[in-house]
Design an enzyme around this catalytic site. Structure first.
Site, PDB file in Angstrom:
ATOM      1  N   PRO A 149       5.776  -3.469  51.496  1.00 60.09           N
ATOM      2  CA  PRO A 149       5.311  -2.722  50.102  1.00 60.09           C
ATOM      3  C   PRO A 149       5.975  -3.231  48.962  1.00 60.09           C
ATOM      4  O   PRO A 149       7.380  -3.289  48.899  1.00 60.09           O
ATOM      5  CB  PRO A 149       5.555  -1.188  50.478  1.00 60.09           C
ATOM      6  CG  PRO A 149       6.024  -1.300  51.751  1.00 60.09           C
ATOM      7  CD  PRO A 149       6.332  -2.867  52.398  1.00 60.09           C
ATOM      8  N   GLU A 150       5.310  -3.557  47.859  1.00 61.90           N
ATOM      9  CA  GLU A 150       5.861  -3.976  46.552  1.00 61.90           C
ATOM     10  C   GLU A 150       6.108  -2.668  45.618  1.00 61.90           C
ATOM     11  O   GLU A 150       6.016  -1.421  46.073  1.00 61.90           O
ATOM     12  CB  GLU A 150       5.017  -5.143  45.978  1.00 61.90           C
ATOM     13  CG  GLU A 150       5.073  -6.269  46.887  1.00 61.90           C
ATOM     14  CD  GLU A 150       4.273  -7.394  46.782  1.00 61.90           C
ATOM     15  OE1 GLU A 150       3.975  -7.653  45.380  1.00 61.90           O
ATOM     16  OE2 GLU A 150       3.734  -8.040  47.457  1.00 61.90           O
ATOM     17  N   ARG A 182       7.044  -1.560  63.723  1.00 60.04           N
ATOM     18  CA  ARG A 182       7.956  -2.752  64.035  1.00 60.04           C
ATOM     19  C   ARG A 182       9.553  -2.686  63.633  1.00 60.04           C
ATOM     20  O   ARG A 182      10.348  -3.367  64.081  1.00 60.04           O
ATOM     21  CB  ARG A 182       7.417  -4.071  63.882  1.00 60.04           C
ATOM     22  CG  ARG A 182       6.010  -4.182  64.390  1.00 60.04           C
ATOM     23  CD  ARG A 182       5.195  -5.303  63.715  1.00 60.04           C
ATOM     24  NE  ARG A 182       6.129  -6.578  63.741  1.00 60.04           N
ATOM     25  CZ  ARG A 182       5.654  -7.701  63.258  1.00 60.04           C
ATOM     26  NH1 ARG A 182       4.649  -7.648  62.441  1.00 60.04           N
ATOM     27  NH2 ARG A 182       6.308  -8.710  63.182  1.00 60.04           N
ATOM     28  N   ARG A 227      15.577 -23.450  38.214  1.00 54.01           N
ATOM     29  CA  ARG A 227      14.854 -24.490  37.999  1.00 54.01           C
ATOM     30  C   ARG A 227      13.608 -24.270  39.117  1.00 54.01           C
ATOM     31  O   ARG A 227      13.064 -25.369  39.327  1.00 54.01           O
ATOM     32  CB  ARG A 227      15.608 -25.685  38.141  1.00 54.01           C
ATOM     33  CG  ARG A 227      16.084 -26.217  36.712  1.00 54.01           C
ATOM     34  CD  ARG A 227      16.740 -27.439  37.003  1.00 54.01           C
ATOM     35  NE  ARG A 227      18.082 -27.427  37.326  1.00 54.01           N
ATOM     36  CZ  ARG A 227      18.807 -28.396  37.556  1.00 54.01           C
ATOM     37  NH1 ARG A 227      18.855 -29.400  37.205  1.00 54.01           N
ATOM     38  NH2 ARG A 227      20.433 -27.934  37.820  1.00 54.01           N
TER      39      ARG A 227
END
Ligand SMILES: [Zn+2]
Length: 274
Positions: free
Chosen positions: A2-3, A113, A155
């Protein structure tokens, strides 16, 4: 995993039920989700503690019990729900943390899990944790300049950098794919090569997409559930994530997919993202 929008949804859903409540009996079924805290100490600190605040930091739900903060990092299969009624028997095997509330309800962290983690931080631990994380994209202090100076430090591929929690908090694979598509930026472009104009667009698109996803209660692409146990709805509004091979909504080109940037799936349009 989940974000930001999913965890924000969970927090908004459970917050009203938890604020000011006191934990009664607390039980933990497995120790393997604990980080930096023993079962004994976790249970000791939570039992009888009163919930002073519930909020989100990055992709984690934080329950402040005064002296300590419980940081829940729901994994791909984790959910945090306050139950009014006894836990349904088919959910029992997955209930890892169960904390009774003094009004008879129960806070349950389920994780099929057990890919999630629980931390219990004191004031010093919290300081170290929060300063290791980048800015919050929905914070008013987060400006295109703040984003730009973070991105100039690397970078690496821009997609990798916006998903790196040290540079920007809360964005994971779904919303990185979506934001870069919306901004027309090639996900593999080196972060420090973005222009000020790119920073402006990306800043606006990240915020717009995260806010829209919160309104839709997050994206359920696998197991994510809100703090009331429902699926989210933003998966229907995703324009590139899980749409490899489908036509680009902007130009009709077939969307490409690659695992080369960060071993996760990146879906993008060759023509629209430069
Ligand atoms: Zn396109």
């Amino acid at each position: 995993m989940p974000e930001l929008p999913e965890v924000e949804t969970i927090v908004r859903d459970i917050r009203p039920s938890l604020l000011g409540r006191r934990f009664g009996r607390v039980a933990l079924s497995h120790d393997d989700i604990l980080r930096g805290v023993t079962r004994r100490r976790l249970l000791q600190q939570l039992r009888g503690a009163r919930v002073a605040d519930v909020f989100r930091r990055a992709k984690h739900a934080v329950i402040d019990v005064g002296t300590h903060r419980l940081v829940v990092q729901p994994g791909m299969t984790g959910s945090l729900v306050v139950y009014d009624q006894p836990l349904p028997p088919d959910e029992l095997p997955y209930a890892v943390l169960r904390a009774e509330l003094d009004d008879g309800r129960e806070l349950v962290y389920e994780d099929v899990r057990r890919l999630g983690t629980l931390l219990l931080l004191n004031r010093r631990g919290w300081e170290a944790y929060t300063t290791s994380l980048g800015p919050e994209p929905l914070d008013p202090a987060f400006t295109p300049e703040v984003l730009g100076s973070a991105l100039a430090r690397s970078r690496q591929a821009i997609k990798k950098v916006i998903m790196d929690q040290r540079y920007l908090a809360g964005v994971g694979n779904i919303y990185a794919n979506e934001a870069l598509f919306a901004s027309g930026i090639d996900p593999s472009k080196p972060s420090n090569r973005l222009t000020r104009d790119d920073h402006q667009r990306l800043h606006a698109d990240i915020r717009r997409i995260l806010l829209a996803a919160i309104v839709s209660k997050g994206s359920t692409v696998r197991d994510y559930r809100t703090g009331t146990g429902e699926p989210g709805n933003f998966q229907f509004d995703l324009l590139v994530y899980e749409r490899e091979g489908e036509p680009c909504v902007r130009c009709g080109t077939r969307l490409a997919g690659t695992h080369e940037i960060d071993a996760r799936i990146t879906v993008f349009c060759f023509r629209c993202q430069r």
